[in-house]
Design a protein around this motif. Structure first.
Motif, PDB file in Angstrom:
ATOM      1  N   GLY A  30      28.090 -81.816   3.901  1.00  8.01           N
ATOM      2  CA  GLY A  30      28.317 -83.203   3.534  1.00  8.01           C
ATOM      3  C   GLY A  30      27.666 -83.536   2.200  1.00  8.01           C
ATOM      4  N   LEU A  31      28.038 -84.690   1.658  1.00  7.86           N
ATOM      5  CA  LEU A  31      27.475 -85.133   0.378  1.00  7.86           C
ATOM      6  C   LEU A  31      27.608 -86.648   0.270  1.00  7.86           C
ATOM      7  CD1 LEU A  31      26.367 -84.584  -2.522  1.00  7.86           C
ATOM      8  CD2 LEU A  31      28.762 -84.432  -3.257  1.00  7.86           C
ATOM      9  N   ARG A  32      26.553 -87.282  -0.218  1.00  6.71           N
ATOM     10  CA  ARG A  32      26.555 -88.707  -0.532  1.00  6.71           C
ATOM     11  C   ARG A  32      25.996 -88.878  -1.940  1.00  6.71           C
ATOM     12  NH1 ARG A  32      26.181 -93.682   2.564  1.00  6.71           N
ATOM     13  NH2 ARG A  32      26.339 -92.406   4.455  1.00  6.71           N
ATOM     14  N   ILE A  33      26.610 -89.750  -2.728  1.00  6.21           N
ATOM     15  CA  ILE A  33      26.071 -90.123  -4.030  1.00  6.21           C
ATOM     16  C   ILE A  33      25.610 -91.570  -3.928  1.00  6.21           C
ATOM     17  CG2 ILE A  33      26.516 -90.380  -6.503  1.00  6.21           C
ATOM     18  CD1 ILE A  33      26.653 -87.481  -5.543  1.00  6.21           C
ATOM     19  N   VAL A  34      24.334 -91.788  -4.247  1.00  2.00           N
ATOM     20  CA  VAL A  34      23.725 -93.117  -4.186  1.00  2.00           C
ATOM     21  C   VAL A  34      23.420 -93.578  -5.605  1.00  2.00           C
ATOM     22  CG1 VAL A  34      21.692 -94.406  -3.442  1.00  2.00           C
ATOM     23  CG2 VAL A  34      22.749 -92.755  -1.886  1.00  2.00           C
ATOM     24  N   ASP A  89      28.430 -96.706  -1.254  1.00  4.54           N
ATOM     25  CA  ASP A  89      28.188 -95.593  -2.160  1.00  4.54           C
ATOM     26  C   ASP A  89      29.505 -95.064  -2.728  1.00  4.54           C
ATOM     27  OD1 ASP A  89      25.374 -95.591  -1.699  1.00  4.54           O
ATOM     28  OD2 ASP A  89      25.761 -94.658   0.248  1.00  4.54           O
ATOM     29  N   PRO A  90      29.487 -94.586  -3.989  1.00  5.28           N
ATOM     30  CA  PRO A  90      30.735 -94.135  -4.606  1.00  5.28           C
ATOM     31  C   PRO A  90      31.331 -92.883  -3.984  1.00  5.28           C
ATOM     32  CG  PRO A  90      28.857 -93.697  -6.044  1.00  5.28           C
ATOM     33  CD  PRO A  90      28.352 -94.549  -4.928  1.00  5.28           C
ATOM     34  N   VAL A  91      30.515 -92.045  -3.378  1.00  3.43           N
ATOM     35  CA  VAL A  91      31.007 -90.834  -2.719  1.00  3.43           C
ATOM     36  C   VAL A  91      30.299 -90.672  -1.386  1.00  3.43           C
ATOM     37  CG1 VAL A  91      31.047 -88.298  -2.772  1.00  3.43           C
ATOM     38  CG2 VAL A  91      31.606 -89.596  -4.842  1.00  3.43           C
ATOM     39  N   VAL A  92      31.055 -90.522  -0.324  1.00  2.74           N
ATOM     40  CA  VAL A  92      30.508 -90.156   0.980  1.00  2.74           C
ATOM     41  C   VAL A  92      31.458 -89.148   1.613  1.00  2.74           C
ATOM     42  CG1 VAL A  92      29.799 -90.903   3.271  1.00  2.74           C
ATOM     43  CG2 VAL A  92      29.467 -92.438   1.315  1.00  2.74           C
ATOM     44  N   VAL A  93      30.989 -87.915   1.783  1.00  2.48           N
ATOM     45  CA  VAL A  93      31.743 -86.884   2.493  1.00  2.48           C
ATOM     46  C   VAL A  93      30.893 -86.437   3.675  1.00  2.48           C
ATOM     47  CG1 VAL A  93      32.807 -84.606   2.368  1.00  2.48           C
ATOM     48  CG2 VAL A  93      32.868 -86.102   0.374  1.00  2.48           C
ATOM     49  N   THR A  94      31.447 -86.529   4.862  1.00  2.00           N
ATOM     50  CA  THR A  94      30.780 -86.067   6.070  1.00  2.00           C
ATOM     51  C   THR A  94      31.583 -84.912   6.659  1.00  2.00           C
ATOM     52  OG1 THR A  94      32.016 -87.513   7.548  1.00  2.00           O
ATOM     53  CG2 THR A  94      30.027 -88.435   6.503  1.00  2.00           C
ATOM     54  N   ILE A 132      14.846 -94.520  -0.284  1.00  2.23           N
ATOM     55  CA  ILE A 132      14.906 -94.050  -1.666  1.00  2.23           C
ATOM     56  C   ILE A 132      14.839 -95.284  -2.557  1.00  2.23           C
ATOM     57  CG2 ILE A 132      16.233 -92.741  -3.368  1.00  2.23           C
ATOM     58  CD1 ILE A 132      17.800 -91.587  -0.898  1.00  2.23           C
ATOM     59  N   SER A 133      13.832 -95.340  -3.407  1.00  6.21           N
ATOM     60  CA  SER A 133      13.688 -96.487  -4.312  1.00  6.21           C
ATOM     61  C   SER A 133      13.508 -95.985  -5.738  1.00  6.21           C
ATOM     62  CB  SER A 133      12.509 -97.363  -3.896  1.00  6.21           C
ATOM     63  OG  SER A 133      11.310 -96.613  -3.820  1.00  6.21           O
ATOM     64  N   SER A 134      13.945 -96.804  -6.700  1.00  9.29           N
ATOM     65  CA  SER A 134      13.896 -96.379  -8.092  1.00  9.29           C
ATOM     66  C   SER A 134      13.540 -97.561  -8.985  1.00  9.29           C
ATOM     67  CB  SER A 134      15.244 -95.786  -8.519  1.00  9.29           C
ATOM     68  OG  SER A 134      15.229 -95.432  -9.892  1.00  9.29           O
ATOM     69  N   ARG A 135      12.404 -97.462  -9.656  1.00  7.98           N
ATOM     70  CA  ARG A 135      12.000 -98.530 -10.573  1.00  7.98           C
ATOM     71  C   ARG A 135      12.977 -98.643 -11.744  1.00  7.98           C
ATOM     72  NH1 ARG A 135       6.960-100.937 -11.354  1.00  7.98           N
ATOM     73  NH2 ARG A 135       6.057 -99.396  -9.934  1.00  7.98           N
ATOM     74  N   PRO A 136      13.377 -97.507 -12.417  1.00  9.42           N
ATOM     75  CA  PRO A 136      14.310 -97.649 -13.539  1.00  9.42           C
ATOM     76  C   PRO A 136      15.777 -97.680 -13.123  1.00  9.42           C
ATOM     77  CG  PRO A 136      13.622 -95.370 -13.373  1.00  9.42           C
ATOM     78  CD  PRO A 136      12.854 -96.139 -12.309  1.00  9.42           C
ATOM     79  N   GLY A 137      16.050 -97.387 -11.857  1.00 12.72           N
ATOM     80  CA  GLY A 137      17.430 -97.224 -11.410  1.00 12.72           C
ATOM     81  C   GLY A 137      17.903 -95.808 -11.679  1.00 12.72           C
ATOM     82  N   GLY A 138      19.026 -95.450 -11.079  1.00 12.19           N
ATOM     83  CA  GLY A 138      19.529 -94.103 -11.301  1.00 12.19           C
ATOM     84  C   GLY A 138      20.631 -93.737 -10.329  1.00 12.19           C
ATOM     85  N   ARG A 139      21.017 -92.486 -10.431  1.00 10.36           N
ATOM     86  CA  ARG A 139      22.085 -91.917  -9.599  1.00 10.36           C
ATOM     87  C   ARG A 139      21.526 -90.683  -8.905  1.00 10.36           C
ATOM     88  NH1 ARG A 139      25.086 -91.819 -13.278  1.00 10.36           N
ATOM     89  NH2 ARG A 139      25.102 -89.642 -13.961  1.00 10.36           N
ATOM     90  N   PHE A 140      21.766 -90.585  -7.590  1.00 10.98           N
ATOM     91  CA  PHE A 140      21.114 -89.555  -6.795  1.00 10.98           C
ATOM     92  C   PHE A 140      22.130 -88.892  -5.869  1.00 10.98           C
ATOM     93  CE2 PHE A 140      18.338 -93.028  -7.862  1.00 10.98           C
ATOM     94  CZ  PHE A 140      17.317 -92.368  -8.545  1.00 10.98           C
ATOM     95  N   ALA A 141      22.100 -87.567  -5.826  1.00 13.21           N
ATOM     96  CA  ALA A 141      22.959 -86.802  -4.921  1.00 13.21           C
ATOM     97  C   ALA A 141      22.178 -86.491  -3.654  1.00 13.21           C
ATOM     98  CB  ALA A 141      23.416 -85.505  -5.583  1.00 13.21           C
ATOM     99  N   LEU A 142      22.858 -86.622  -2.516  1.00 15.30           N
ATOM    100  CA  LEU A 142      22.272 -86.294  -1.222  1.00 15.30           C
ATOM    101  C   LEU A 142      23.120 -85.223  -0.544  1.00 15.30           C
ATOM    102  CD1 LEU A 142      20.907 -89.069  -1.919  1.00 15.30           C
ATOM    103  CD2 LEU A 142      20.970 -89.572   0.523  1.00 15.30           C
ATOM    104  N   PRO A 143      22.973 -83.943  -0.950  1.00 12.78           N
ATOM    105  CA  PRO A 143      23.661 -82.869  -0.232  1.00 12.78           C
ATOM    106  C   PRO A 143      23.123 -82.774   1.196  1.00 12.78           C
ATOM    107  CG  PRO A 143      22.706 -82.098  -2.315  1.00 12.78           C
ATOM    108  CD  PRO A 143      22.132 -83.434  -2.031  1.00 12.78           C
ATOM    109  N   SER A 144      23.984 -82.410   2.136  1.00 12.17           N
ATOM    110  CA  SER A 144      23.534 -82.361   3.528  1.00 12.17           C
ATOM    111  C   SER A 144      24.253 -81.271   4.297  1.00 12.17           C
ATOM    112  CB  SER A 144      23.766 -83.715   4.212  1.00 12.17           C
ATOM    113  OG  SER A 144      25.141 -84.034   4.252  1.00 12.17           O
ATOM    114  N   ALA A 145      23.657 -80.903   5.440  1.00 10.18           N
ATOM    115  CA  ALA A 145      24.267 -79.944   6.353  1.00 10.18           C
ATOM    116  C   ALA A 145      23.889 -80.298   7.775  1.00 10.18           C
ATOM    117  CB  ALA A 145      23.833 -78.509   6.030  1.00 10.18           C
TER     118      ALA A 145
END
Length: 294
Positions: free
Chosen positions: A36-40, A21-26, A101-114
């Motif tokens: 934390g944050l992950r961008i998928v 993933d392009p961004v992973v902060v734990t 997490i699945s995407s028929r058209p594709g995309g970019r998704f943020a996963l904020p976390s705590a």
């Protein structure tokens, strides 16, 4: 990656502790305890399987739509074209849960976390229920999508909101902090994730061309930073006054805020820099930037 002792972590786009993933902060990589944050990013027809572990997690479409499956639940996220297209729907996934997490058209998704201490059931957040707030006035006008603010959506510790700053405007102004517990202020770790877009209607919207400047400092001088941020960049804020974030003329700015801390109740409590608190009074009588009213 830029890391200075007692300073923020700045992850330029494409930098990550995780090559998937392009961004992973734990909490561990940031050197703190909660946020934390992950961008998928998913290609058309792609999917990712993750486990939340000790964290509660949101799945927030930045661009595109997705199906989220977890704990026997299935949420269809309509998503959006991009972050400047208005609020999105989203899903909440509790700690200790596998999620696909699945995407028929594709995309970019943020996963904020705590890092969580309680487990809430999986839940869906509709876009039409996201409170939208206009803040500031004049060149300090910005719009907040308070999708996971304390009063808007339930969670254990996680708070997350989106901010749209029109081209040339100032956000996070006046500067504020949340690094001490006391009247009107709570300790909150915070992550900023940025995206940019051409703002002029004379050309098609093109993501990623612009840039902004972020200011972060402490009263004791231990942090004194003015950092250029571009599309996909992340800044981790451990302490200190942050603001302004000012975007270049011609380019709209989006930032996603992820906050979490030790307070027994979720909060966004902050304290302005006393030297600049007076700026709020100057907004009286000024109009909100009309670009935010359309």
């Amino acid at each position: 990656m830029l890391r200075l002792v007692s300073h923020p972590l700045h992850l330029p786009h494409g930098s990550s502790a995780d090559h998937v993933d392009p961004v992973v902060v734990t909490p561990e990589s940031a050197g703190w305890m909660y946020a934390g944050l992950r961008i998928v990013e998913l290609a058309p027809g792609g999917s990712r399987s993750l486990h939340t572990g000790a964290d509660e997690v949101l799945v927030l479409p930045l661009a595109g739509s997705a199906t989220v499956e977890c704990a026997g639940e299935r949420f269809e996220l309509a998503g959006r074209d991009d972050v400047f297209s208005g609020p999105s729907d989203f899903a909440y996934v509790p700690p200790g849960t596998g999620v696909v997490i699945s995407s028929r058209p594709g995309g970019r998704f943020a996963l904020p976390s705590a890092r969580a201490t309680a487990s809430l059931p999986p839940a869906y957040g509709p876009a039409e229920s996201v409170p939208v707030e206009l803040r500031g006035a004049g060149a300090s006008s910005r719009r907040l999508n308070n999708f996971c603010a304390p009063a808007a959506f339930p969670a254990d510790r996680l708070v997350s909101v989106e901010c749209i700053t029109p081209a040339g405007n100032w956000s996070s102004w006046p500067p504020h902090k949340h690094d001490e517990a006391g009247p009107g202020e709570a300790i909150l770790e915070e992550i900023y994730y940025f995206e940019t877009s051409a703002a002029t209607s004379a050309r098609p919207r093109r993501m990623g061309e612009g840039f902004a400047m972020l200011r972060l400092y402490t009263a004791d001088g231990g942090i004194d930073l003015c950092e250029q941020v571009r599309h996909g960049d992340v800044v981790v804020i451990p302490r200190g006054y942050h603001g302004p974030t000012v975007t270049a003329p011609g380019y709209d700015l989006y930032h996603l805020n992820v906050l979490a801390g030790p307070a027994p109740e979720r909060t966004l409590a902050f304290c302005d820099d006393p030297a600049h608190h007076w700026v709020r009074e100057s907004w009286e009588g000024q109009a909100v930037d009309p670009r935010l009213l359309t």
